[in-house]
Every structure is written in C-alpha cells, then in structure tokens.
Design an enzyme around this catalytic site. Structure first.
Site, PDB file in Angstrom:
ATOM      1  CD  GLU A   1      -3.839   3.147  -5.307  1.00  0.00           C
ATOM      2  OE1 GLU A   1      -2.707   2.791  -4.923  1.00  0.00           O
ATOM      3  OE2 GLU A   1      -4.834   2.419  -5.300  1.00  0.00           O
TER       4      GLU A   1
ATOM      5  NE  ARG B   1      -4.288  -1.432   0.381  1.00  0.00           N
ATOM      6  CZ  ARG B   1      -4.521  -2.481  -0.411  1.00  0.00           C
ATOM      7  NH1 ARG B   1      -3.661  -2.807  -1.369  1.00  0.00           N
ATOM      8  NH2 ARG B   1      -5.618  -3.188  -0.273  1.00  0.00           N
TER       9      ARG B   1
ATOM     10  CG  HIS C   1      -4.324  -0.830  -6.430  1.00  0.00           C
ATOM     11  ND1 HIS C   1      -4.558  -0.187  -5.257  1.00  0.00           N
ATOM     12  CD2 HIS C   1      -4.380  -2.157  -6.136  1.00  0.00           C
ATOM     13  CE1 HIS C   1      -4.757  -1.067  -4.284  1.00  0.00           C
ATOM     14  NE2 HIS C   1      -4.649  -2.290  -4.797  1.00  0.00           N
TER      15      HIS C   1
HETATM   16  C1  DGY Z   1      -6.246  -6.212  -2.336  1.00  0.00           C
HETATM   17  O1  DGY Z   1      -6.736  -7.314  -2.499  1.00  0.00           O
HETATM   18  O2  DGY Z   1      -6.079  -5.710  -1.227  1.00  0.00           O
HETATM   19  C2  DGY Z   1      -5.874  -5.461  -3.563  1.00  0.00           C
HETATM   20  O3  DGY Z   1      -5.064  -4.387  -3.282  1.00  0.00           O
HETATM   21  C3  DGY Z   1      -7.101  -5.007  -4.306  1.00  0.00           C
HETATM   22  O4  DGY Z   1      -7.853  -4.197  -3.495  1.00  0.00           O
END
Ligand code: DGY
Length: 316
Positions: free
Chosen positions: A260, A231, A279
C-alpha cells in the site's frame, strides 16, 4: 524542563497541539539509520510504519508504542512485550466510520458510481440513455460479512436498512448478535457461494492472511462483488486480478491493498470493474479527532508507566 523524545514527526497539526510542548518529535524517515531511535522514549505509529524486534533493538529507551488506528498488524506486539514495551491502539471509535465506508464502496461498485462519474464528465455523455451503466440492485440482496467484530456488526446494522439477508463467518459464532442483528452464521464456502456482496471486515492475522485466494474467488457467483475493508494481505492480489479479468466475479472495491500503495503499474489499477480508495475506512473528521486523542492518551500513560487506556495484549 527537558522534553520527552518521541518518534512521530509526521503528525497533523491537531495532534501536535494535543501533545503540546512536553515532547520533542523525532523523525521516523531515517529511523533505522539515525540516532533519533536511540534517544526515543515512545513511538507514535501514524500511518503504519513497521515496528519489530530489529527496530526495538535500536530503541533501548522506548517504553510505549502508541498506534493511531485499531489494526496492529504492522507492530510485532510479542517483540514489544518481550522488551516490556506496551502497545496502545484506538478501538471502538472508528467502527461506525469504517462501516459507513464499507457501504460507500459497496454502493459505488454495485451502482457504477465511479465509472458513471468519469462518463458524466466526458464528451461521450451526450444524452440520457436508460440502457447505460445498469448496476446491481443492493436492496434485498444477500450480504456475506467475513469478520463479525465491532466493524462487521455495524455493517450488519446498516444492511438492515437495505433489507439485505446477512450471512457471516468468523472465528466464533456470535449467538447474541445472531438474535439482535438477524444474521446467519455459515461456513466460509457457503458464505462465498450465497452472497451477492462479500465484505471483509476482519483483522489481518496469521489465520486471515490470503484468506481469499483463487479457490475462494471461484466459489463466489460470477455476479458477486468483493469489498475489502480489512487489510490488503487478506486477499491474494494475483488471484483477484485473475478473477476480475476472467469474469469469475463481477467486481471488487478495495480500501486497502498490499503493498500500500500498489506499484503504479499494477494491473488492479487498470481494471474498470474495480473501485480503489486510499485506505479511507476511518477517515471522517469526528473519528480521526477521537483517534488522535486516544493515541495521545495512550502515549502519555505509557510514558508515565501507567496502564494504557486502550492497551493491546499479545496473542496467546
Ligand atoms: C485501523 O484503525 O486499523 C485503520 O486501518 C487505520 O489505520
């Protein structure tokens, strides 16, 4: 038959088809200001809308939050538990796709795939020049994985195919994985100092927020690369921009940022030694299909008052 009101109007057609006619899909966009929230019995979080105490206060009938994805850092799970709202997610199915993407970004930054693509399309590419765009050899290099969870272990498996030496760091040592995957546990500072590539594959928690800041980037080698598949909040972005411009590290490839997306004038977007993806970690056809099915299964179970097939428990 009346339809069950559920927040989640931004869903793809495949997921709407799975939900069928049983649900009335209410809009997220004006969630806080609208009467929709007051009627909703379930929430589908598709694309990380924030769910917290103030939102739940305005949603007195909600019994379940079903998250499309495994990471639930955008959901206040404790606030849900305090209101007897169960939370579901989609663990397990996206590990392979996310590990694949970790390597896609690692190879892209190491071997100049993105700058090479731009150059190959440009008028400047007039002849083959063996001196141009020499990248870093991945095979035989040292990989440091931060977070040897389900995704991190899949990254380690792929690294074996590249004859990499694999170091890892995480909350706990994993003795079984050390044997089966031939990975070595080291303290964070040692991992940063020894790795040619550092991949972040951990969840965002209070412990991992800003885990990689100026001090940690300084410990890395000037020839090393950082790959963030976790993240954005795991990395201090100002420190990263500074490290990339000052030559503290060689480059970075990031699938996630905070915020983001980044503001369009953010300096990270201007740096040639950065690869950024929007992402895409779990964005493969097969994986996304399974994630959708699990999200729908969790929603249905929660609305029926049954245990969720994939339930998130609040941290102790
Ligand atoms: C997750 O599965 O956490 C991915 O980042 C998609 O949201």
């Amino acid at each position: 038959m009346s339809r069950i009101p559920v927040m989640g109007d931004d869903l793809p057609a495949t997921m709407r088809a799975m939900l069928g006619e049983e649900f009335e899909l209410l809009p997220w966009d004006d969630a806080l200001g609208s009467a929709a929230l007051a009627r909703a019995e379930g929430l589908i979080t598709y694309g990380h809308p924030r769910v917290d105490g103030p939102l739940l206060e305005r949603a007195p009938h909600v019994r379940v939050v079903s998250n499309h994805g495994v990471g639930v850092d955008h959901i206040d799970v404790a606030a849900c538990a305090a209101r007897n709202v169960v939370v579901g997610n989609t663990p397990g199915v996206l590990d392979a796709a996310t590990a694949d993407m970790t390597f896609a970004l690692l190879l892209a930054i190491a071997r100049n795939v993105v700058v090479g693509d731009k150059f190959a399309r440009s008028p400047q590419f007039t002849h083959y020049d063996p001196s141009n765009l020499i990248g870093r050899e991945v095979t035989g290099s040292t990989l440091g994985i931060i977070g040897l969870g389900r995704v991190g272990r899949q990254v380690a498996r792929r690294a074996r195919g590249f004859d990499m030496r694999v170091l890892y760091h995480g909350r706990h040592r994993q003795l079984a994985a050390e044997q089966t995957l031939n990975v070595e546990y080291v303290p964070l500072d040692e991992l940063l100092a020894r790795s040619d590539f550092v991949t972040l594959n951990c969840p965002l928690t209070a412990d991992t927020r800003n885990l990689i800041g100026a001090a940690q980037l300084k410990r890395m080698q000037p020839t090393a690369f950082l790959i963030n598949m976790a993240r954005g909040g795991v990395v201090d972005h100002d420190a990263l921009v500074h490290a990339l411009t000052a030559g503290t590290i060689a480059g970075a490839a990031v699938d996630v940022t905070e915020p983001e997306p980044l503001p369009r004038n953010h300096p990270l977007l201007t740096l040639p030694n950065v690869v950024i993806a929007p992402h895409l970690g779990s964005a493969s056809d097969k994986t996304r299909r399974r994630m959708q099915e699990m999200t729908v299964d969790n929603l249905r179970a929660g609305l029926r008052g049954e245990p969720l097939p994939y339930q998130v428990r609040p941290a102790k």
